[in-house]
Design a protein around this motif. Sequence first.
Motif, PDB file in Angstrom:
ATOM      1  N   GLU A 172      -4.622  12.243  -4.725  1.00  0.00           N
ATOM      2  CA  GLU A 172      -4.043  13.579  -4.919  1.00  0.00           C
ATOM      3  C   GLU A 172      -2.521  13.574  -4.746  1.00  0.00           C
ATOM      4  OE1 GLU A 172      -6.780  16.681  -4.956  1.00  0.00           O
ATOM      5  OE2 GLU A 172      -7.134  14.857  -6.139  1.00  0.00           O
ATOM      6  N   GLY A 173      -1.997  12.522  -4.131  1.00  0.00           N
ATOM      7  CA  GLY A 173      -0.559  12.495  -3.841  1.00  0.00           C
ATOM      8  C   GLY A 173       0.267  12.013  -5.021  1.00  0.00           C
ATOM      9  N   ASP A 174       1.539  11.880  -4.767  1.00  0.00           N
ATOM     10  CA  ASP A 174       2.504  11.423  -5.759  1.00  0.00           C
ATOM     11  C   ASP A 174       2.123  10.016  -6.256  1.00  0.00           C
ATOM     12  OD1 ASP A 174       4.981  11.238  -7.165  1.00  0.00           O
ATOM     13  OD2 ASP A 174       5.733   9.990  -5.521  1.00  0.00           O
TER      14      ASP A 174
ATOM     15  N   TYR B 269      -4.440   0.948  -5.692  1.00  0.00           N
ATOM     16  CA  TYR B 269      -3.617   1.412  -4.578  1.00  0.00           C
ATOM     17  C   TYR B 269      -3.343   0.304  -3.568  1.00  0.00           C
ATOM     18  CZ  TYR B 269      -4.262   5.949  -6.679  1.00  0.00           C
ATOM     19  OH  TYR B 269      -4.253   6.988  -7.566  1.00  0.00           O
ATOM     20  N   SER B 270      -3.647  -0.921  -3.947  1.00  0.00           N
ATOM     21  CA  SER B 270      -3.360  -2.065  -3.086  1.00  0.00           C
ATOM     22  C   SER B 270      -3.848  -1.809  -1.665  1.00  0.00           C
ATOM     23  CB  SER B 270      -1.851  -2.364  -3.104  1.00  0.00           C
ATOM     24  OG  SER B 270      -1.608  -3.622  -2.500  1.00  0.00           O
ATOM     25  N   MET B 271      -5.113  -1.467  -1.557  1.00  0.00           N
ATOM     26  CA  MET B 271      -5.701  -1.170  -0.252  1.00  0.00           C
ATOM     27  C   MET B 271      -7.066  -1.849  -0.144  1.00  0.00           C
ATOM     28  SD  MET B 271      -6.224   2.966  -0.964  1.00  0.00           S
ATOM     29  CE  MET B 271      -7.539   3.351   0.209  1.00  0.00           C
ATOM     30  N   THR B 272      -7.087  -3.134  -0.512  1.00  0.00           N
ATOM     31  CA  THR B 272      -8.363  -3.861  -0.542  1.00  0.00           C
ATOM     32  C   THR B 272      -9.054  -3.882   0.824  1.00  0.00           C
ATOM     33  OG1 THR B 272      -7.192  -5.945  -0.177  1.00  0.00           O
ATOM     34  CG2 THR B 272      -7.679  -5.372  -2.457  1.00  0.00           C
ATOM     35  N   GLY B 273      -8.255  -3.928   1.888  1.00  0.00           N
ATOM     36  CA  GLY B 273      -8.847  -4.013   3.222  1.00  0.00           C
ATOM     37  C   GLY B 273      -9.316  -2.682   3.773  1.00  0.00           C
ATOM     38  N   MET B 274      -9.017  -1.606   3.074  1.00  0.00           N
ATOM     39  CA  MET B 274      -9.367  -0.299   3.635  1.00  0.00           C
ATOM     40  C   MET B 274     -10.764   0.168   3.239  1.00  0.00           C
ATOM     41  SD  MET B 274      -5.648   1.487   3.833  1.00  0.00           S
ATOM     42  CE  MET B 274      -6.339   3.011   4.466  1.00  0.00           C
ATOM     43  N   ARG B 275     -11.384  -0.547   2.344  1.00  0.00           N
ATOM     44  CA  ARG B 275     -12.800  -0.387   2.030  1.00  0.00           C
ATOM     45  C   ARG B 275     -13.161   1.031   1.576  1.00  0.00           C
ATOM     46  NH1 ARG B 275     -12.920  -3.725   0.160  1.00  0.00           N
ATOM     47  NH2 ARG B 275     -15.092  -4.271   0.138  1.00  0.00           N
ATOM     48  N   VAL B 276     -12.528   1.439   0.489  1.00  0.00           N
ATOM     49  CA  VAL B 276     -12.911   2.708  -0.122  1.00  0.00           C
ATOM     50  C   VAL B 276     -13.299   2.451  -1.568  1.00  0.00           C
ATOM     51  CG1 VAL B 276     -12.249   5.079  -0.658  1.00  0.00           C
ATOM     52  CG2 VAL B 276     -11.356   3.976   1.404  1.00  0.00           C
ATOM     53  N   GLY B 277     -14.589   2.457  -1.812  1.00  0.00           N
ATOM     54  CA  GLY B 277     -15.104   2.301  -3.160  1.00  0.00           C
ATOM     55  C   GLY B 277     -16.034   3.451  -3.473  1.00  0.00           C
ATOM     56  N   PHE B 278     -16.594   3.427  -4.671  1.00  0.00           N
ATOM     57  CA  PHE B 278     -17.536   4.496  -5.010  1.00  0.00           C
ATOM     58  C   PHE B 278     -18.532   4.035  -6.049  1.00  0.00           C
ATOM     59  CE2 PHE B 278     -13.582   5.051  -7.411  1.00  0.00           C
ATOM     60  CZ  PHE B 278     -14.012   5.119  -8.723  1.00  0.00           C
ATOM     61  N   LEU B 279     -19.661   4.725  -6.042  1.00  0.00           N
ATOM     62  CA  LEU B 279     -20.703   4.530  -7.046  1.00  0.00           C
ATOM     63  C   LEU B 279     -20.946   5.902  -7.643  1.00  0.00           C
ATOM     64  CD1 LEU B 279     -23.051   2.759  -8.254  1.00  0.00           C
ATOM     65  CD2 LEU B 279     -24.444   3.607  -6.372  1.00  0.00           C
ATOM     66  N   ILE B 280     -20.863   5.992  -8.972  1.00  0.00           N
ATOM     67  CA  ILE B 280     -21.162   7.264  -9.634  1.00  0.00           C
ATOM     68  C   ILE B 280     -22.511   7.111 -10.318  1.00  0.00           C
ATOM     69  CG2 ILE B 280     -20.436   8.907 -11.412  1.00  0.00           C
ATOM     70  CD1 ILE B 280     -17.538   8.103 -10.799  1.00  0.00           C
TER      71      ILE B 280
ATOM     72  N   THR C 208       0.881  -1.169   0.000  1.00  0.00           N
ATOM     73  CA  THR C 208       0.000   0.000   0.000  1.00  0.00           C
ATOM     74  C   THR C 208       0.920   1.221   0.000  1.00  0.00           C
ATOM     75  OG1 THR C 208      -1.585  -1.238   1.307  1.00  0.00           O
ATOM     76  CG2 THR C 208      -1.880   1.151   1.206  1.00  0.00           C
ATOM     77  N   PRO C 209       0.708   2.150  -0.942  1.00  0.00           N
ATOM     78  CA  PRO C 209       1.669   3.258  -1.089  1.00  0.00           C
ATOM     79  C   PRO C 209       1.804   4.088   0.190  1.00  0.00           C
ATOM     80  CG  PRO C 209       0.062   3.268  -2.897  1.00  0.00           C
ATOM     81  CD  PRO C 209      -0.373   2.210  -1.942  1.00  0.00           C
ATOM     82  N   ASP C 210       2.972   4.685   0.354  1.00  0.00           N
ATOM     83  CA  ASP C 210       3.233   5.526   1.532  1.00  0.00           C
ATOM     84  C   ASP C 210       2.224   6.668   1.640  1.00  0.00           C
ATOM     85  OD1 ASP C 210       5.414   3.904   1.881  1.00  0.00           O
ATOM     86  OD2 ASP C 210       6.807   5.272   0.885  1.00  0.00           O
TER      87      ASP C 210
END
Lengths: 405, 405
Positions: free
Chosen positions: B288-290, B244-255, B49-51
């Motif tokens: 928004e980051g690098d 972002y290799s963050m499957t466990g962090m549970r951030v998804g979206f519906l547009i 997961t990126p820094d």
Amino acid sequence: MQRPAFLVAARTANNPRSGIREIFTLANDKAARGETVYKLMIGVPDVKTPDTVIDGTIAALKEQKTQYTANAGIAELREAIARQVNNAHGLSVEADQVIVVPGAMAGLLFANLTIDPGNRILVPTPGYPNYKMQAGLTGLELLHYRLGIQNEFQPDLDELESLLDSAGAPIGAILINTPGNPTGTVFNEETIIGIARLAEKHGVRIISDEVYKDIILDAGLEHISPAKYAPDLTLLVGALSKKYSMTGMRVGFLIVPKHAIKDTEVLGEATISCAPSICQWGGVAALEGDQSQVEGYDAQYRQRRDAIVEILAAADMNFTRPNGAFYLMVDIGDAGLSSRDFALRLLEEKGVGVAFGSDFGPIDPEHPLYAECDRLVRIAFCSGSMDELRVGTERLCEFYREQCA
Amino acid sequence: MQRPAFLVAARTANNPRSGIREIFTLANDKAARGETVYKLMIGVPDVKTPDTVIDGTIAALKEQKTQYTANAGIAELREAIARQVNNAHGLSVEADQVIVVPGAMAGLLFANLTIDPGNRILVPTPGYPNYKMQAGLTGLELLHYRLGIQNEFQPDLDELESLLDSAGAPIGAILINTPGNPTGTVFNEETIIGIARLAEKHGVRIISDEVYKDIILDAGLEHISPAKYAPDLTLLVGALSKKYSMTGMRVGFLIVPKHAIKDTEVLGEATISCAPSICQWGGVAALEGDQSQVEGYDAQYRQRRDAIVEILAAADMNFTRPNGAFYLMVDIGDAGLSSRDFALRLLEEKGVGVAFGSDFGPIDPEHPLYAECDRLVRIAFCSGSMDELRVGTERLCEFYREQCA
């Protein structure tokens, strides 16, 4: 050529909007205009998230515990939750009965999905508005049972039994909520035993919303779960949100009877994959770590409750002294306004935000319990300074007197 | 007296179990016994997961951003997501069309809840097994459309049209998944345009699962969303999980289309309250980051894909070279085993774990597409060393040859 846009299904589009949200938005708008607002309408604790939780979650992030967990949650948290409910509430839950979910709302959703669509569900009235929303989404029909202010918002077992005996679609569940939102009432042990017996007699499950189970405001009083008396019929919904002031971290749980584990554990995979991994580790730290910081929180809620109760009693208001959670219902029925109009005008004229009772009642204004709920407003005392709570409550009483005059 | 325990509703109890999970558990058991296992069955990236994400989430924790957010997510993340899809995929999405959810699964659930129960939903076959699970929970009927290996798993527009014209319950949505799981196929622009036109002609919404939209393995190839051609009919489901290799962090979206915002935004409140607050801030930092750390990830997936493709081609296997996501389907139909038996024996005899094709097919073995799916197994190449992937793939080919001999 203009193509038709799709219509959103009735179960979603017609889902009732939350009145708390309406008042919340108006109050924020007013505050944004620079006006003073006394916010007594929201159930979000303003006490700090304990250092144990913050530190435990940061450690998980640093260790890259950022990928999917098992659908039902990490073993460490499931075990910690089982230990907590067993020690604190005298239950005999094993870790594999615990399904970790991203917040109690998801746990309630899972519980509703264990019921056949078209069945009825008995819900406390006044009760948390989201029960109505979820019934709509999961195809259940609401049957309202009464929590009357004259009975300090304890349910009436005879009424429950007659509803269970009533004609209509089968009844899938009795939903109870103790300590209750919006009432702050902790159900008596005899009531819980009575509900457990009714559930057994009628072969109906109990969905027990125990989100506030750890917030008891009177020494010597105990939270009693129906899982103690009807473990094979109880779906226990809980969360770390309120006690540990971590509402945004989305760690809740559903405890299912042993016979239902296999048939319900699939729900996580099909709906939410898992609760946030790092927050689950924060949850382990919350439950297993030092509790001294958290124990102080109840004392704060108690002080706030006492201050508000004193003001309402001095003003001769009709209300119930809450012994759990951080809510209180006040009877404003003689003001000659609907509860919504009361709340809107109270905000506009006195700058005090409260939730209005009809929001916690049946959708249908013709339902007999609608009028009862419409006589009430809810004060939340989990946030704000003592001064804010005191002045807000005084102004509420003042506004009420002005209307009654 | 023995009281009957409650029955879990069929929609939940009869929900199909995931075969990936079955193999995953068996592979883990085998590894726990000290045996060597080549794990080619799971879609969980093993890149870091990126820094940016870790640091952004830690900052939110330290700032006590631990309470509920707005149901649809924090404004900063909704804006960042709108910017990302607009810049990367040529869309014209506004921030208020973005509903942040705890993972793409919740976004798919919301999308399904916008359809009237009893309606049919067209799903890609082979396709992600959770589509079947969710249809069961939300009362939708599945209608399978074919992704054939001979067509590199692109859908056939004529077949889609004839399904849309078929008799039966109304069709609520065409679900598409590009880049696809389990196929790795990126739908052609003409296919997307064709689907958009079909949706318009038939007044049917498109549920577009774009969880892998940012993982494109061939230079010059672009991910095309139907939201570009049918913005008023498309429900776009995405997540930060895979990129972002963050499957466990549970951030998804519906547009959602503009006309549907008001009717769908209530779903968050009724089901999951909000996505985890701190992870939402981590998501803002991600977008928004690098991006330099993340850009390297695609190169890793590409190397892995190339290595596997080379081995399969040298062994004369029938497969489709994937150009997106990190999956690949191999035809094992001539081995004379069901795909499940193939996968079970491959694991047992060669220590190689793959997902079996029938898991991605219709539930009913009599369905004509069942047999097609049952000729396939899926390799996932998002994790493991190059050696593990190479040896695992070689052993798969070896096992296949042995069966065909």
